[in-house]
Design an enzyme around this catalytic site. Structure first.
Site: not given
Ligand code: ME8
Length: 650
Positions: A17, A20, A125, A128, A142, A145, A294, A297
């Site tokens: 989204h 990311h 959790c 997390c 949590c 979540h 926020k 989904k």
């Molecule tokens: O945490 N606004 O993966 P993840 C801005 N796999 N950025 C956002 C966002 C939002 N609303 N939502 C997600 C993980 N992000 C682990 C990471 S690294 C060694 C392991 C972005 O798929 C932001 O960069 O939950 C956040 O830190 C990341 O997606 C979390 O991705």
């Protein structure tokens, strides 16, 4: 110089989204900028594919984890080219070289005695993928979540994270740039002011098999974070690949605020245990919300990059995300906001400037950049050159410190100046008078050279549009090899260069056009606003009813930072329980660090007000006293005892 920039590797339990997309875009923009500075750059992103969440997502779809991760990982990989995001490496934690590296590291750290076996009970959790502390939970749930963690007692392996607490604090204190923006550095230091627990780094195979087996005990797999963070090393060919030597010492990570703790605490302590040099910098950004809500989904307001690209095109999407969000703070997305930026900044300011200048060079100089007529150069031309040089310096500073929105403001500053330069010099008037031919040429040259510099600095932000600009200015081939040092200086446009008008860069968009989600959302918001609107009139004595309208709530300070040029004000980020920003005039009485973790009382339904450019959503209560000399002292009204944030104050 070398640059190594990474994004988090994304969980494959959800589709990409704009959150990311934003993080990955930041890393792409920075890598393009460092290339423009002639650096040898490596940019890595990828996917995080082990753990319980993934098994559950695969189960929900009735496929094996392997089939599932292959499909979603590919969706992430395919999302990036449409946004002109070009990583050098896309890593997957299910890659065999990664598995080998994780096992090698585990074995090393185990052998040196930094991993031990023990029993643990805690609140786990699944969302997390970690145990939560009592303090982190809100009403037994949590907070991220809204689910009740599982109470688990089991034997596991632990990493001696506590051993590295003091060295980590020392490193953070000695290196102010290690974690930025400052508010996140303060948050980490505040967290580290309490004793650090060791980190549980295994899961028994009776509970989870989709993970990397511990090399010293095959009845356990590695905890997902101990696996995932190591991707930053694997991607460089750790331990002895040539890229590892070249890039590790300059590693920079970009993350969202949600994964601050794993990156600012788990990862540096793991690195210390491995005996490696620390990473250089951690850049932490805020969250994208949608219409102040926020993204989720269940609400149905998740914005996908594909939808945006279809509606606005790649340049507008990139520009909007980089310009709209102040790096580090939360930002709200709306289709209206993108349309407004597109029409005002891109179509009006930049697009019009570009087409006007090219049209004039076509009309008055037969599509060839004219030569400067030296005697006709004026003070105003010199001011334009000065402004360009200042812009490049400010732009470079901001791009290096991840203040992309400010870097773009600096660029738009000179765009405004160029538009005014056209009006004051009125080339169409000069063209009418024969004795003004020299001045006309000078003005056109100054404009053409300024556009050349704009194409250069906009390259990292809007590579497609900048490419079109370069093509129209006859400098397409030069762009690939261009550097700021060489080409960012004034006067590099070669007179006689043939330009072509090309297509319109940014046609205006119809303001009324709104995305479907936008319409639904804004209707909801309007209804909510009407219902919530407070109206407190406090003249003289007030009635119970009037006082009842003031909503007092308990809030926890989760971050605090100074506000530039305002020595009395601090910007507080509060959990109330939703996150909100409040500006408080307490900078003379408290340091940001000592505030984090305090539970205070706020007025929660105050109309938002802007103070020194920061929107304050409420007010913090404090007691005020004056000493004999008339000096004022403020003491925050705090709440002692165990009470949930968001509780009302009676
Ligand atoms: O945490 N606004 O993966 P993840 C801005 N796999 N950025 C956002 C966002 C939002 N609303 N939502 C997600 C993980 N992000 C682990 C990471 S690294 C060694 C392991 C972005 O798929 C932001 O960069 O939950 C956040 O830190 C990341 O997606 C979390 O991705």
């Amino acid at each position: 110089m070398a640059t190594y920039i990474t994004t988090p590797i994304y969980y494959v339990n959800a589709m990409p989204h704009i959150g990311h997309a934003y993080t990955t875009l930041i890393a792409d923009t920075y890598s393009r900028f460092r290339r423009l500075c002639n650096d040898d750059v490596r940019f890595q992103t990828g996917t995080d594919e082990h753990g319980e969440k993934i098994v559950q997502a695969a189960d929900n779809e009735g496929v094996t984890p392997r089939e599932y991760v292959d499909r979603i990982s590919d969706t992430f990989r395919q999302s990036w080219p449409g946004l002109s995001i070009e990583p050098d490496n896309f890593i997957r934690t299910t890659d065999s070289d990664h598995i080998k590296v994780v096992q090698e590291i585990l074995q090393k750290v185990y052998e040196q005695g930094d991993i031990y076996f023990s029993e643990y009970s805690g609140h786990y959790c699944k969302g997390c993928e970690r145990f939560l502390t009592e303090k982190e939970m809100v009403d037994g749930l949590c907070p991220d979540h809204q689910t009740s963690p599982d109470e688990i007692t089991e034997q596991n392996y632990f990493f001696r994270m506590s051993k590295y607490q003091e060295p980590l604090i020392k490193h953070i204190k000695e290196n102010p740039e290690y974690i930025t923006p400052e508010r996140y550095r303060n948050e980490v230091l505040s967290f580290l002011s309490e004793p650090l627990e060791d980190l549980c780094i295994s899961r028994p195979t009776s509970r989870l098999t989709w993970g990397i087996p511990l090399p010293f005990d095959d009845k356990f797999v590695t905890y997902v974070w101990f696996d995932a963070l190591i991707n930053y090393l694997t991607g460089l060919g750790y331990p002895d690949g040539p890229d590892f030597d070249k890039y590790w010492s300059v590693a920079e990570h970009v993350i969202g605020k949600d994964i601050l703790k794993p990156h600012a605490i788990y990862w540096p302590t793991m690195i210390m245990a491995m005996g490696l040099a620390p990473y250089q910098r951690l850049h932490v950004h805020g969250y994208w919300n949608v219409d102040e809500t926020k993204m989720s989904k269940s609400i149905g307001n998740v914005v996908r990059p594909g939808e945006l690209l279809e509606e606005f095109g790649v340049d507008t999407v990139r520009y909007f995300l980089l310009r709209e969000m102040s790096f580090g703070l939360d930002s709200s997305f709306s289709y209206e906001a993108v349309t407004a930026r597109r029409n005002s900044d891109l179509a009006n300011d930049l697009g019009n400037l570009f087409s006007r200048v090219l049209t004039m060079i076509g009309k008055y100089a037969d599509f060839k950049v004219p030569e400067i007529d030296k005697p006709s150069v004026t003070e105003e031309d010199r001011l334009l050159v000065d402004a360009m040089e200042e812009m490049i310096a400010e732009y470079s500073r901001c791009m290096n410190s991840f203040e992309f929105h400010k870097g773009l403001q600096a660029v738009w500053g000179v765009i405004g100046m160029m538009n005014r330069y056209i009006v004051t010099n009125a080339p169409w008037e000069l063209a009418k008078e024969e004795d003004q031919a020299g001045r006309l040429n000078t003005v056109l040259y100054f404009l053409a050279d300024s556009l050349r510099i704009l194409a250069l600095v906009l390259g990292p932000v809007m590579p497609v549009a900048a490419g079109k600009m370069a093509a129209a200015l006859g400098m397409e081939e030069l762009m690939d090899a261009a550097t700021l040092q060489e080409d960012g200086c004034w006067g590099k446009m070669v007179a006689g260069t043939v330009i072509n008008k090309g297509e319109q860069l940014f046609p205006r968009l119809d303001k009324k056009k709104k995305g479907k989600q936008e319409k639904q959302q804004s209707q909801k918001q309007k209804k909510k606003k009407k219902k919530d609107a407070p109206e407190v009139d406090m003249e003289g004595l007030i009635t119970f009813e009037q006082f009842g309208k003031v909503e007092l709530r308990v809030a926890e300070i989760i971050a605090a930072e100074k506000i530039k040029k305002a020595d009395k004000l601090l910007k507080l980020t509060l959990k109330a329980p939703e996150e909100r920003t409040v500006v408080a005039g307490i900078a003379k009485h408290y340091t940001p660090e000592e505030l984090v973790g305090k539970k205070v009382i706020i007025v929660a339904n105050l109309k938002p007000a802007k103070l020194m450019g920061v929107t304050s959503q409420g007010m913090v209560l404090a007691a005020k006293e004056k000493d004999g000399e008339g000096n004022e002292r403020l003491v925050l009204s705090t709440v002692s005892g165990d009470i949930a944030v968001g509780s009302g104050v009676a």
